[in-house]
Structure formats: structure tokens, C-alpha cells
Design an enzyme around this catalytic site. Structure first.
Site, PDB file in Angstrom:
ATOM      1  N   GLY A   1     -14.961  19.906  15.438  1.00 30.48           N
ATOM      2  CA  GLY A   1     -14.378  18.568  15.720  1.00 30.48           C
ATOM      3  C   GLY A   1     -14.944  18.227  17.065  1.00 30.48           C
ATOM      4  N   PRO A   2     -14.283  16.958  17.367  1.00 34.93           N
ATOM      5  CA  PRO A   2     -14.740  16.468  18.638  1.00 34.93           C
ATOM      6  C   PRO A   2     -14.155  17.157  19.678  1.00 34.93           C
ATOM      7  CG  PRO A   2     -13.129  15.064  17.549  1.00 34.93           C
ATOM      8  CD  PRO A   2     -13.560  16.167  16.675  1.00 34.93           C
ATOM      9  N   PRO A   3     -14.892  16.973  21.112  1.00 35.96           N
ATOM     10  CA  PRO A   3     -13.925  17.807  22.298  1.00 35.96           C
ATOM     11  C   PRO A   3     -12.606  17.296  22.416  1.00 35.96           C
ATOM     12  CG  PRO A   3     -16.441  16.507  22.693  1.00 35.96           C
ATOM     13  CD  PRO A   3     -16.077  16.211  21.342  1.00 35.96           C
ATOM     14  N   GLY A   4     -11.773  18.174  22.684  1.00 35.75           N
ATOM     15  CA  GLY A   4     -10.705  17.957  23.246  1.00 35.75           C
ATOM     16  C   GLY A   4      -9.563  17.885  22.336  1.00 35.75           C
ATOM     17  N   VAL A   5      -9.808  18.451  21.192  1.00 36.13           N
ATOM     18  CA  VAL A   5      -8.869  18.175  20.151  1.00 36.13           C
ATOM     19  C   VAL A   5      -8.252  19.424  20.058  1.00 36.13           C
ATOM     20  CG1 VAL A   5      -9.942  16.330  18.774  1.00 36.13           C
ATOM     21  CG2 VAL A   5     -10.548  18.993  18.198  1.00 36.13           C
ATOM     22  N   GLY A   6      -8.607  20.638  20.803  1.00 41.48           N
ATOM     23  CA  GLY A   6      -7.628  21.841  20.576  1.00 41.48           C
ATOM     24  C   GLY A   6      -8.406  23.184  19.901  1.00 41.48           C
ATOM     25  N   LYS A   7      -9.553  22.732  19.847  1.00 41.44           N
ATOM     26  CA  LYS A   7     -10.435  24.077  19.170  1.00 41.44           C
ATOM     27  C   LYS A   7     -10.089  25.481  19.773  1.00 41.44           C
ATOM     28  CE  LYS A   7     -14.132  22.055  19.019  1.00 41.44           C
ATOM     29  NZ  LYS A   7     -13.924  20.800  19.797  1.00 41.44           N
ATOM     30  N   THR A   8     -10.466  25.355  21.100  1.00 38.75           N
ATOM     31  CA  THR A   8     -10.474  26.691  21.827  1.00 38.75           C
ATOM     32  C   THR A   8      -8.994  27.188  22.083  1.00 38.75           C
ATOM     33  OG1 THR A   8     -12.506  26.116  23.074  1.00 38.75           O
ATOM     34  CG2 THR A   8     -11.176  27.592  24.159  1.00 38.75           C
TER      35      THR A   8
ATOM     36  N   SER B   1     -24.989   4.894   8.098  1.00 41.52           N
ATOM     37  CA  SER B   1     -23.614   4.422   8.079  1.00 41.52           C
ATOM     38  C   SER B   1     -23.595   2.823   8.511  1.00 41.52           C
ATOM     39  CB  SER B   1     -22.677   5.190   8.684  1.00 41.52           C
ATOM     40  OG  SER B   1     -22.736   5.316  10.053  1.00 41.52           O
TER      41      SER B   1
ATOM     42  N   LYS C   1     -13.726   7.928  11.591  1.00 41.62           N
ATOM     43  CA  LYS C   1     -14.039   6.214  11.836  1.00 41.62           C
ATOM     44  C   LYS C   1     -12.909   5.598  11.755  1.00 41.62           C
ATOM     45  CE  LYS C   1     -18.677   7.003  10.237  1.00 41.62           C
ATOM     46  NZ  LYS C   1     -19.798   6.618   9.094  1.00 41.62           N
TER      47      LYS C   1
END
Length: 798
Positions: free
Chosen positions: A360-367, A683, A726
Site C-alpha cells: 500500500g501507499p506510504p502512511g497508511v499504517g503498514k508498519t 490507464s 484512484k
């Protein structure tokens, strides 16, 4: 009491008898005799009162306490009692000298002592040459026995060499050999001296064979004993000496400590053998040797690994779910997967740890979700960043042949955690590189394979370590750069970008309290209301995650902290009206992407590492020769999409109301703003086609319509990826209508319900439908397009 022996001619043929146990007396030999049985003591006293002579015969079984005539041998020896000594315990000690062989003819008394009638045995035979040879051979063998280690005093050897009588020599040597009682009795019963020599020689040669065999064995053992073994014995002696002197051997103490640590480490048998082998090398090695440090470091790593230590898991699903919900808002799919793992693990004793990949994109809580998973499971958390790692040894370690070699970061992290079942997060797995030092992703294949990682081999340890209990989690922004073989070993879970409402909830519940606490403030000093947070989300950030929001909140907290330190009293309240005072002018505009409808300007949707985003495609025409110019750092795929879109427009120019010869008179320039950022992908195909068609038809494009989809030469609209991200980007930008490929309708289930309700999502499968919805009605050339698209289904609010 002592006495001198009388002349043998005066010896009577009736004598008192003393039975002997485990002793054979030969003539001409003096031996001490301990007498304890009552009848034997009486017989000894009777001999002392008479001629100081007594008959000595050995009993067949030493354990017989009161022997009968059948329990004794027939042949014995008459002896002179040289001395007698009464002992305090009632027994007696006598010194006797053998005189001559006798044969018992008759037992004539048994009370109060044994008395027998005897016959004296005379020796027969002459000392011929053969007898002399037997004597010399016997003496030689006797001396050889002494050389091979037989404990024979030197004076006995000298006495044997001085004896000239053959029978006496045989008796003397037989007495001093370690023979059994029955074997000595055989020699005593041999009347002929030559026969006696032969029998004594046979027994002596047998003894020599045993001594020679023992000597050969001892010699072989000495040959096999290496220098290190001798040093070991010397060190043991030195250790004993130092203990006596009160000194302390630090080296040996260290060796003993290592042995104890190896024993209690719980290593597998094969690893323990290897550790003990290395410890043996260290023990035998001089302390000044350079390799001792290498071996010590290796042993420290081996005994420091958690071979058996494991964290006690918290298998309460309700408690784990509460922990996950407490730390993170949303992310339902990730939480469900963790709870599923816990449920299965609770039903089975042994389960391999899952290999999850958060994309996922940065800052979405993966870590941060990884930390929450570890906390909810009751396990330790390890984080290792793989960004920029290019050396395979970072994963597998260096071999010990290299100076300064160490285990790989996997083993190092496990050792530091002190447990064999942590939650192990590998961040940025998509940013691993490869060069001449190897490909780290290839090394990760073993680590992240549940079928192989139960015997992970680190190059430094050279011993298997079980990683099957570790819960591995990897994170990535893109899947494209991860090798397919590595992707196949992981369970991929996609992290979408957050919606505006989710960001507001996260900011209110997590980010603001966290920053207020970190800046030393209290809720009584600062309050940021929802209207201010909405303003920050809409006009100061445009991202999929929440890091930008956190930075803006931190900026407000710093300014408030300064005011508090400067003496400001009371609570600071940040609202939509004064947020600009703290953060400055708004960085983004919220609402329509464009201020008004434009000719040749279409709104597209793209997906990047940072999540979804809105782009604008500009197209303009000018007099020329039909050239197509593209700017804005467009990739090869995007350029090909532009060529396909232009070919479609040329093929359908008449239907679109465009001069069919426009390509001979006009040049077309396509530009995608934000030229410093590279762009690629198919796209944007229908977006570029719409912009070019608008420029050629001189029709305005609706500013409230965005689109995404790949175009073909026939005008078909093909499906694309990243639709959810998107659409979230379009929602953030305030766009109300979005055109998507018809085959992507199935992806709308992943979209939050309130986003679907607030937007008009129109599935399309042909370019005519795109132009019909995107271009403002009533311009030149629209009638033909409308006729073509008449009857085509128009689906909205899907």
C-alpha cells in the site's frame, strides 16, 4: 618365640597338619604364615613343643572353614617353624621355611588338631644338558618378565640367577609368579625337576604373552595420544597444582563456563556437537593465537541464540481483537487475517507462522499494524528495513573465513529479541537491489518459505536454525519490483488509501492525542476541533496516508508549546477560521479539479506509490504536418497509449465531425503537468483520447468528470488496476462523476459505501461512451458521436 630347625633325618613321619588357604609353600622358601583357626593354632603349638616341624597342605577351596581330608590336596610340604608370635586377638603369626615335599598317607587324628602320617618324596632325575638349557631359558624369561613390567624385585632376579639346582629353580620362580593356586599345586606335585622346569616355563611363557600384549596395547595407546591430549593432561595437573596453591585459572574457568552454557542452551544435537567441537579447538589452542577471538565470537553467537526460548502467546481472540481495534482504525481485512491465524493456532499444537505482505501507499499504517499484531499476540516485535540492501550477506551472513564476519541480519535480530517466535517485519521489501555481491531477494526465498525456513542456514553459523515459529510480515509500496517467486511465497494484503472520514477519525482519535502528549501539552492547553482537521485534510494535505496530517498537527503543537513556555495562559483552540494562522496559506484547493470547462483539458486518474492521484492531460493543435509531440516525462507505455488514441481518432474522424485530413495540416501537442515526475502506464489512454478529441472538435470537457481506462485501436476500453485508490483520489479532489472500464465494476465492492453514494460511477466499454459523457453537449461534431452512441447503455451510480 624362635627356634632352629632340626636335622631332616630326625623328622618323624607323624606330624601336626595346618591346612593353608590361597597359599602354596615350596621347599627352601621362607614365608610368613597367619594362623587363625583353633585347630591350626593348637597344631602350631604342638609343633613348637616337638621338633618345630609341621605339615602344610593347601585346601582345595579357600572358603571351606573346617576342611576334611577330601578338601585338601594330597601333596604338600613339611616346614620348619622358625618363629612364632602370639597376637592380642588370639591368633598367631609364624615364620616357616619349606623343607621337603610330602605325601599324606593317612589322617591319624583330628582332635584337638589334625595329625597325619606322611611320606617324604625324594627328587629324581639328573642335571643333563637339556635340563641346563631349560634352566637358562627359564631365568631369561623371568628377567624378561621383569623388563615388561612384572613387579619383581632386583634381589629376587639375582637370587634366581644364582640357583644351580633345577628343581629348586623351578620352585623359586613358580613361587614368585602371579599364578593361581591350582597352577602352583601342579608344579609342587611335579616330582621330576625337568618336568617341573617345563611346567614352570609354560606358565612363565603364558605370563610373558600377556605382558607383551599389554605392552603392545600401551605402546599403541601412546602412539595414538596426540600432543593436544598430552597438553590436556598437563593442564589438568597444572589446574590441580593451582588449586592447591590457591590460584585461579581464568582460561579453564572460561572453558567450563562455555561448556555449561552449551549444555543449557537447548541446541539441537547436531549444533551442540559442532559447538563442543569448536570449544575443543579453543581449549587446545594457545591463548595468544589470533583465531581464539574468532572462535569465542562464534561460540557467543551460538549460545546466545534462543534455541528453545519462546514467548507465551495470547490466544484470546476477543482480547486480541480489542488490542488491534485500540491501535488502528479500519484495516478490517488485516485484522481478520490475524484473528484467523490465532483461531487456527488455538486449535492446533503446531502451526507454521504465516508470511504476510502488506502492500500500500506510504502512511497508511503498514508498519504500525505490525507492532499492534505483536502486542495483541503477546510476542516481541522486530523490524528490519530492507530498503537499499544489495548484499546477500546482509540476509545470510558472511562465512567465517572473512575478517570481521558476522551472522546475517535475520539471525542477529532473532538473537537480540531473545525469543524464537517474534513478529518479524521486513520493511520496504520492494526496494531491495541486486549487484555483483548477489541478490538478497534470492536469499529471502528460503527465509519466507514455510516449507524451508524450519532449517534456515546462515553462512556464519553453518548450522540450521528453525524459523518456522516466526511470524514474518513484509511491507511494500509496489508489487511490480518484487520477483514473482518471492511474491508466490507471501500472502498479499492490499492497504487502500484512507477516505476523508477515516482520516478525520484517525486524526481525532490517534494523531492529535499522540502529538499533544509528545510536545508536553495537555488537552487543557490545546484543542483542535473537527472543522480544523477537515481543513487540514482537504487543503493542507493530499495523500493516501496520514503522515502529512500528523506533520501539520505537530506544527500546531510546536507553536502552542512555545506560547505556553512564553507564559500564555488558558486553552488554545484551533478552528477552521484560525488554522491558516498556524499553517499558513492553503496548499491545495478542494472542489472541482478545474475552475471551468476547458477545450483540450481532461481529468484523469492514476495510481502511484503514494496511492491514487488526479492528473490533467492537456492537448492543443497548431498548424503543421501531423506530428505528435508528448511532454511531461511520459514513459514508453504512456506514449504508445497516446499513439493508439490518435489512431482511433483518425480512423473515426468523420463520425466525430473532424476534418479527415487534419493530420496533414495540424500538429498535436500533449502535455501532462508536473513534468518533473516520471509517468507511465496505459490507464490514461481514454483521458488522452478525450483531450485530443476535444482539441480537434473544439468541444469543452466537463470539469466535474474524471476517467481512467486503457484504449485500443478499435476504441474499446480495457480494465485497469488500482481502481479503489484512484476513486478515493477523485473523492478527495471533489470530483462527482468518474468513468471506469466496465470490467472493473467488480472492484467497486472494495470501495467504502459512503464514497460510492457520494459519487456517480459510470462503467464504459467503448470510447464513444466516454466522449458522450465527458464532452459538453451541443458543440460541433457532437451529433455524429451521439448517433453512434445512441442505444448504448449508460450505467450510473453503480
Amino acid at each position: 618365640m624362635s627356634a632352629q630347625p632340626e636335622n631332616l633325618d630326625q623328622t618323624p613321619d607323624e606330624l601336626p597338619l595346618i591346612p593353608l588357604r590361597d597359599l602354596i609353600l615350596f621347599p627352601n622358601l621362607v614365608v610368613p604364615l597367619f594362623v587363625g583357626r583353633e585347630r591350626s593354632i593348637v597344631a602350631l603349638e604342638e609343633a613348637m613343643r616337638g621338633g618345630h616341624q609341621v605339615a602344610l597342605v593347601t585346601q582345595k577351596h579357600a572358603e571351606t572353614q573346617d576342611p576334611s581330608p577330601e578338601d585338601m590336596y594330597e601333596i604338600g610340604c613339611v616346614a620348619n617353624v622358625l618363629q612364632e608370635l602370639k597376637l592380642p586377638d588370639g591368633t598367631a603369626k609364624a615364620l616357616v621355611e619349606g623343607v621337603k615335599r610330602i605325601r599324606i598317607k593317612e589322617f591319624i587324628g583330628s582332635d584337638p588338631y589334625l595329625k597325619v602320617k606322611v611320606e617324604f618324596i625324594e627328587e629324581v632325575g639328573t642335571a643333563d644338558v637339556e635340563t641346563q638349557a631349560l634352566m637358562r631359558a627359564l631365568v631369561t624369561d623371568f628377567e624378561k618378565a621383569a623388563e615388561l613390567g612384572k613387579p619383581i624385585p632386583q634381589e629376587v632376579l639375582m637370587a634366581a640367577g644364582s640357583i644351580e639346582e633345577p628343581g629348586r629353580l623351578a620352585d623359586f620362580i613358580a613361587f614368585h609368579l602371579n599364578l593361581k593356586v591350582d597352577e602352583k599345586q601342579v608344579i609342587l606335585e611335579a616330582i621330576e625337576p625337568k618336568t617341573r622346569l617345563e611346567k614352570a616355563g609354560a606358565f612363565l611363557r603364558k605370563e610373558l604373552e600377556i605382558l607383551e600384549l599389554g605392552s603392545r596395547i600401551q605402546s599403541r595407546v601412546k602412539d595414538q595420544m596426540t600432543k593436544s591430549q598430552r597438553e590436556y593432561f598437563l593442564r589438568e595437573q597444572l589446574k590441580a597444582i593451582q588449586q592447591e596453591l590457591g590460584q585461579f585459572d581464568e582460561v579453564q574457568a572460561e572453558i567450563d563456563e562455555y561448556k555449561e552454557r552449551i549444555r543449557t542452551a537447548g541446541m539441537p544435537e547436531i549444533v551442540e556437537e559442532k559447538a563442543l567441537k569448536e570449544l575443543g579447538r579453543l581449549e587446545k589452542m594457545p591463548q595468544a593465537a589470533a583465531e581464539t577471538g574468532v572462535i569465542r565470537t562464534y561460540l557467543d553467537w551460538l549460545v546466545g541464540l534462543p534455541w528453545t526460548a519462546m514467548d507465551d502467546e495470547r490466544l484470546d481472540l476477543l482480547e486480541a481483537q480489542c488490542g488491534l481495534d485500540e491501535d488502528h482504525y479500519g484495516l478490517e481485512k488485516v485484522k481478520e487475517r490475524v484473528l484467523e491465524y490465532l483461531a487456527v493456532h488455538k486449535l492446533t499444537d503446531k502451526m507454521r507462522g504465516p508470511i504476510l505482505c502488506f502492500v500500500g501507499p506510504p502512511g497508511v499504517g503498514k508498519t504500525s499494524i505490525g507492532k499492534s499484531i505483536a502486542r495483541s499476540l503477546g510476542r516481541k516485535f522486530i523490524r528490519m528495513s530492507l530498503g537499499g540492501v544489495r548484499d546477500e550477506a546482509e540476509i545470510r551472513g558472511h562465512r567465517r573465513t572473512y575478517v570481521g564476519a558476522l551472522p546475517g541480519r535475520i539471525i542477529q535480530s532473532i538473537s537480540q529479541s531473545g525469543t524464537r517466535n517474534p513478529v518479524f517485519m521486513m520493511d520496504e521489501v520492494d526496494k531491495v537491489g541486486a549487484d555483483f555481491r548477489g541478490d538478497p531477494t534470492s536469499a529471502l526465498l528460503e527465509v519466507l518459505d514455510p516449507e524451508q525456513n524450519n532449517s534456515f542456514q546462515d553462512h556464519y553459523l553453518e548450522a540450521p536454525f528453525d524459523l518456522s515459529d516466526v511470524m514474518f510480515i513484509t511491507t511494500a509500496n509496489l508489487l511490480d519490483t518484487i520477483p514473482p517467486a518471492l511474491q508466490d511465497r507471501m500472502e498479499v494484503i492490499h492497504f487502500p488509501g484512507y477516505t476523508e472520514d477515516e482520516k478525520l477519525h484517525i486524526a481525532r482519535q490517534y494523531l492529535v492525542p499522540k502529538q499533544v502528549k509528545e510536545h508536553g501539552l495537555t488537552p487543557g492547553k490545546l484543542e483542535i476541533d473537527d472543522s480544523a482537521l477537515h481543513e487540514i485534510i482537504r487543503r493542507y494535505t493530499r495523500e493516501a496516508g496520514v503522515r502529512g496530517i500528523e506533520r501539520q498537527v505537530a506544527s500546531i503543537c510546536r507553536q502552542v508549546a512555545r506560547k505556553v513556555v512564553e507564559g500564555h495562559k488558558g486553552k488554545t483552540r484551533v478552528t477552521v477560521r484560525n488554522v491558516q494562522k498556524y499553517l499558513g496559506p492553503a496548499r491545495f484547493s478542494f472542489g472541482m479539479a478545474e475552475e471551468r470547462d476547458e477545450v483540450g483539458a481532461a481529468t484523469g486518474l492514476v495510481w502511484t506509490e503514494a496511492g491514487g492521484d488526479v492528473i490533467f492531460v492537456e492537448a492543443t493543435t497548431m498548424t503543421g504536418k501531423g506530428e505528435l509531440t508528448m511532454t511531461g516525462q511520459l514513459g514508453d507505455v504512456m506514449r504508445e497509449s497516446a499513439q493508439a488514441a490518435l489512431s482511433y481518432i483518425r480512423a473515426h474522424a468523420k463520425e466525430l465531425g473532424i476534418d479527415e485530413a487534419f493530420h496533414e495540416k495540424l500538429d498535436i501537442h500533449i502535455h501532462v503537468p508536473a513534468a518533473a515526475i516520471p509517468k507511465d502506464g496505459p490507464s490514461a489512454g481514454i483521458t488522452m483520447a478525450t483531450a485530443m478529441a476535444s482539441a480537434l472538435m473544439r468541444c469543452h470537457v466537463r470539469r466535474d468528470v474524471a476517467m481512467t481506462g486503457e484504449i485500443t485501436l478499435r476504441g474499446n476500453v480495457l480494465p485497469i488496476g488500482g481502481l479503489k485508490e484512484k476513486l478515493l483520489a477523485a473523492h478527495r479532489a471533489g470530483i462527482k462523476t468518474v468513468l471506469i472500464p466496465k470490467e472493473n465494476v467488480r472492484d467497486l465492492e472494495l470501495l467504502p459505501p459512503h464514497v460510492r453514494d457520494e459519487m456517480e460511477i459510470v462503467p464504459v466499454d467503448h470510447m464513444d461512451q466516454v466522449l458522450d459523457r465527458a464532452l459538453v453537449p451541443g458543440c460541433d461534431g457532437r451529433s455524429a458521436s451521439a448517433k453512434r452512441s445512441k442505444g448504448s447503455p449508460r450505467v450510473s451510480n453503480s
